[in-house]
Enzyme design. Sequence first.
Site, PDB file in Angstrom:
ATOM      1  N   HIS A  61      44.789  32.433 -84.005  1.00  0.00           N
ATOM      2  CA  HIS A  61      44.779  31.229 -84.841  1.00  0.00           C
ATOM      3  C   HIS A  61      46.200  30.707 -85.061  1.00  0.00           C
ATOM      4  O   HIS A  61      46.485  29.524 -84.824  1.00  0.00           O
ATOM      5  CB  HIS A  61      44.111  31.556 -86.181  1.00  0.00           C
ATOM      6  N   GLU A  62      47.087  31.584 -85.494  1.00  0.00           N
ATOM      7  CA  GLU A  62      48.453  31.129 -85.792  1.00  0.00           C
ATOM      8  C   GLU A  62      49.169  30.707 -84.510  1.00  0.00           C
ATOM      9  O   GLU A  62      49.892  29.721 -84.496  1.00  0.00           O
ATOM     10  CB  GLU A  62      49.246  32.221 -86.523  1.00  0.00           C
TER      11      GLU A  62
HETATM   12  N1  ARG Z   1      48.342  27.330 -92.331  1.00  0.00           N
HETATM   13  C1  ARG Z   1      47.928  28.655 -92.702  1.00  0.00           C
HETATM   14  C2  ARG Z   1      46.768  28.985 -91.791  1.00  0.00           C
HETATM   15  O1  ARG Z   1      46.948  29.341 -90.707  1.00  0.00           O
HETATM   16  C3  ARG Z   1      47.511  28.781 -94.118  1.00  0.00           C
HETATM   17  C4  ARG Z   1      48.638  28.832 -95.078  1.00  0.00           C
HETATM   18  C5  ARG Z   1      48.322  28.193 -96.357  1.00  0.00           C
HETATM   19  N2  ARG Z   1      48.992  28.841 -97.427  1.00  0.00           N
HETATM   20  C6  ARG Z   1      48.862  28.484 -98.694  1.00  0.00           C
HETATM   21  N3  ARG Z   1      49.474  29.196 -99.573  1.00  0.00           N
HETATM   22  N4  ARG Z   1      48.163  27.479 -99.078  1.00  0.00           N
HETATM   23  O2  ARG Z   1      45.638  28.782 -92.030  1.00  0.00           O
HETATM   24 ZN    ZN Z   2      45.484  27.677 -89.891  1.00  0.00          ZN
END
Ligand code: ARG
Ligand code: ZN
Length: 890
Positions: free
Chosen positions: A308-309
């Site tokens: 995902h990342e």
């Molecule tokens: N973008 C990150 C994901 O892969 C989520 C991070 C959001 N973090 C937060 N503290 N709102 O899904």
């Molecule tokens: Zn994400």
Amino acid sequence: MRTEQPKVIYLKDYQAPEYLIDETNLTFELYEDHSLVHAQLVMRRNPERAAGDAGAGLPPLVLDGQQLELLALSMDDQALTAADYQLDDSHLTLQPKAATFTLDSTVRIHPETNTALEGLYKSGKMFCTQCEAEGFRKITYYLDRPDVMSKFTTTVTAEQHRYPVLLSNGNPVASGSEEGGRHWATWQDPFKKPAYLFALVAGDLWCVEDSFTTMTARDVALRIYVEPENIDKVQHAMDSLKKSMRWDEEVYGREYDLDIFMIVAVNDFNMGAMENKGLNIFNSSCVLAKAETATDAAHQRVEAVVAHEYFHNWSGNRVTCRDWFQLSLKEGFTVFRDAEFSADMNSRTVKRIEDVAFLRTNQFAEDAGPMAHPVRPDSFMEISNFYTLTVYEKGSEVVRMIHTLLGAEGFRKGTDLYFERHDGQAVTCDDFIKAMEDANGVDLTQFKRWYSQAGTPRLAVTEAFDPAARTYTLSFRQSCPATPGQAEKLPFVIPVELGLLDAAGNDLPLRLAGEAQAGGGNRVISVTEAEQSFTFVDIAEKPLPSLLRGLSAPVKLSFPYDRDQLMFLMQHDSDGFNRWDAGQQLSVQVLQELIGQHQRGEPLQLDPRLLTAFRTLLDDESLDQAMVAEMLSLPSEAYLTEISEVADVDAIHAAREFTRQSIGATLFEPLLARYQANRAISRETGYVAEAAHIARRTLQNIALSYLMQSGKADVLAACLEQFKDCDNMTERLSALAVLVNSGFEQEKAEALACFADYFKDDPLVMDQWFSVQAGCGLPGGLERVQALMEHPAFTLKNPNKVRALIGAFANQNLVNFHRADGAGYRFLADHVITLNALNPQIASRQLAPLTRWRKYDDGRQQLMRAELERILASGELSSDVFEVVSKSLA
Ligand code: ARG
Ligand code: ZN
């Protein structure tokens, strides 16, 4: 913390930024009792907004900043004094004199006391950051919005001995030593990015190194950094990373773009992981995995989150979001991408079953509750509250429907155009849809309602067979319940994948009235009207429909199946997902009947057909064991709650436990045979990470949990043998869970003590130890959880611990959490109030079970509301908690 109501931000108020930041040059000086951040911002007036400047002059520059102590500020090298700017608790406002200028600032911050885990903070001994969504404003004064994209250069200075590793985004460009035992490193990221993708890490870390050769034969260095004691738990994440990189090239044509890709594991993290450019920061629970300490499910989660990342590098970083209302643009799309990756790496059907069970239980509940919102929300108070199942999971379903409607090839044409057209831009969900439309010559105007209308649509289906005309007509009626702020809904485009089974269980060739010829036994029709019928011709005998195969749309479908028809579908449907779903519907019917009996005070009488169906599954050696395991799993109490009008927690628990006992007793022999055969292989081969072995272990453990319902001494002996003599966490934790849920008090206590003693230094394993106990539905659950809060391994400051104990109790132990005297609610509210001051994001997330009060009887409703009122009155609430509490009481 705030004293007045937080402001509501609306999508309709969006305006492009007044100023842009072309370059961002940061220097961090990290110390034990504070840190200093020097920022040099090379800025200019946004030409898009400059039309009226000639007459009106330049508008003020309003920078975001929170919890910053401003030490120095200059514009174009001219020092500014307090008279030159205005400062409040979230902004720094000043007046530029020219359309281009450089702004220099120095601020002091306190990562060492940052318990909110947002901005720069310390996790154990290391410094790390979490900036999405609006954490960068806690690091320096900035235009902290995703449509301001800048080239970052970052220098980190710190004590060499404590922090030998200094990391930031992009490529390392220089490093050196300083006087007094300090050292520094400079990193440069050649890609423009919004501030939410900024990252910094400093610590005493070890890394596993590898490399990846891209499709154009470039070598990329891969590094996963962890604390030294975890270095033996990194290989699985590294393998997953390489598979992800290859898959994104093969399936989407996406190549990695920097010379280095790094992942860092941190113990204190609010979410799963974060896709910072070139420097992903992960919750250690989503990186670390080895057989002895992580279950099969945990291994699969690591694989999925790493993917995902990584996939965000294109869907999120190269093409990012214009504003936070567009969050699903990157999250829904990326969840869809990681789900398809996992489906390709493992069993596609099992992956879909797991995702759908999760969606139906949790996202459908969110969509029916007070926080329901569209995939693209219209407004928010606190953006952190919108990292939701709706934005992620339903957002992914919306992308999946586009994929279904366009086909794999059409979808790929759409994504190619999207990436090419918008590379380096911050865009909207409409831009994504437009790329799909343009690449395929289709009109998705009506489809876009999935982005703007909240709520789970219902799709009621009826049939009419005309033997004389040899036609079979399916009639669809769609509707969507009202959600907060949305009373009326317009019809959705609902792709329905279906087949019609003949008496032998084969898919009939499908030809709709008006079509020249049949087009196979499985097809997708689009329901676009409130009421719509489809007539199939050349149908000689009345078929049995298999509807919404693979859950082709996130809707609640109803069709008046009787139990014999469901048993037939369980055995014959060519779609594996729908075989499982038929079994779930059968279980639901049977369980609901038992719930009714329990409520009327009648003796419970289980429909024997469920046992027959389960016996058939166990007897068929040719079935995929993973499928058998899925099909033998009863719908969870949480799912039974979600589908109830008014949930009777005690009746649900009693009905489900009674069914589990009946299964364990009636199917004892075949379950034991499966258990023994599978456990024998486990003993013989030891832990093998392959799919077939994972499936075998899953079935082995389900069988054990049913067998233990019998309370027989030889099952206990088998369970203890597995607990003591296995070589992996999958078998050990399952045996422990089975013991914990049994009445063998002494063996239970010994096993828990022995496990905790052996694994006391591994926080991720201790999380599992907490969870297993928190989820135990035997009487006294609250008291057990309260006692565990005093355990030395527990702390409210670590989000994983909070989730493992408080979260598991409130979400998975429904019969104890909802005990009639309200003590479970009081317990949760007490901790939400404490957490509100420590970590607002975690506080607000833990609140969710209380917001579902409308699901329960009057007595519980009152008790739950009283706790929400108590939280509201408890003092200064974070915007996170205030938004959720106030909306759920409204
Ligand atoms: N973008 C990150 C994901 O892969 C989520 C991070 C959001 N973090 C937060 N503290 N709102 O899904
Ligand atoms: Zn994400």
